[in-house]
Design an enzyme around this catalytic site. Sequence first.
Site, PDB file in Angstrom:
ATOM      1  N   ASP A  73       0.837  -1.210   0.000  1.00 57.55           N
ATOM      2  CA  ASP A  73       0.000   0.000   0.000  1.00 57.55           C
ATOM      3  C   ASP A  73       0.871   1.259   0.000  1.00 57.55           C
ATOM      4  O   ASP A  73       0.574   2.241  -0.670  1.00 57.55           O
ATOM      5  CB  ASP A  73      -0.927   0.014   1.223  1.00 57.55           C
ATOM      6  CG  ASP A  73      -1.978  -1.090   1.154  1.00 57.55           C
ATOM      7  OD1 ASP A  73      -2.284  -1.541   0.033  1.00 57.55           O
ATOM      8  OD2 ASP A  73      -2.474  -1.501   2.213  1.00 57.55           O
ATOM      9  N   SER A 119       3.314   2.770  10.164  1.00 55.55           N
ATOM     10  CA  SER A 119       4.718   2.578   9.783  1.00 55.55           C
ATOM     11  C   SER A 119       5.095   3.371   8.522  1.00 55.55           C
ATOM     12  O   SER A 119       6.217   3.275   8.047  1.00 55.55           O
ATOM     13  CB  SER A 119       4.978   1.087   9.527  1.00 55.55           C
ATOM     14  OG  SER A 119       4.322   0.664   8.345  1.00 55.55           O
TER      15      SER A 119
END
Length: 308
Positions: free
Chosen positions: A257, A296
């Site tokens: 992603d 993250s």
Amino acid sequence: MSRLASRRILVVGSLNADTSLVLARTLLLGETLAAESVHKGLGGKGANQAAAAAKSGGRVAMIGAVGADEPGRALLAHLRALGVDIEGVLVSPDHLTGEAAILSFPGGENSIVVHAGANHALTPDVLRTMAAAFDAADLLVVQCEIEADVVEEAIAMAVARGVPVLLDPAPAAAVRRSWLHDVAFLTPNLTELAALTGLSIDGRDAVADAARSLLRDGVKCVLAKRGAEGVLVVTPDAVQSISAPSVAAIDTTGAGDMFAGAFAAAWTEKRDLLAAVAFANAAAALSTQERGAARSFPDRAAVLRLST
Ligand code: ADP
């Protein structure tokens, strides 16, 4: 604002609340097992890719749907804080926000159960009321965690306006072959590439052959994600390998992603294919340095430090 900075990315996709349970071993049917740890996060491929594009400096609008509940409010606040235009995210009083339960096993294997919930409130009819967002878009980014009819309508609305389409074919089983003709950028990982082509993928040449077979279906450019090996960029003119920066990956959840969102941001900014892939590779590699998906994702400055 410069002309380049005003280019817009439209993401049509899923928004989910994620719960990750880290387990010491795989689970037997009917068994109860204590988790080593639990992590709550905000996800869904659509929301992740919108967040990734915004963190990479892209100008992003999102279309999707959440429930009128706490996870829905958290997802909207998260995207708004990153500067994503969330006017196109419906809040459905009749659905719960989509949810994903992720069982994380040693060795990096996952089992994931998804409840689509409010993601199903986004229908082709609803999408058609959002024509203005497509009129303003310079790139459509779409994945396959929403209903296939919605993906199909999004692609048709983009094509009708000459807006290039980036399709992240995940999960691959949901992809309709007829879409490929209208796809400018396809971003499969190796599992998805094998599923889409029915070919076994072993080594660079096999990846290139499989990607070329998708070009014959009409895709303009395949960006085949090869994990630590980086990305193979396959167009009718060339096959180019862009290596990923060498990192010790801690958790690759969401790396794909991050790649899609960062590529969208870099490509809408510069329109230079290989430079955009290099930026996205660096962004995705950095995103493996922490657990979780959206939490993250590195920001643009960190990626530029690694990629230039
Ligand atoms: P997905 O997350 O969609 O399954 P990949 O596992 O191929 O796809 O990861 C997507 C991208 O993340 C890769 O193309 C690469 O840029 C980056 N990446 C993933 N794993 C690593 C790794 N171990 N080292 C460096 N980069 C990585």
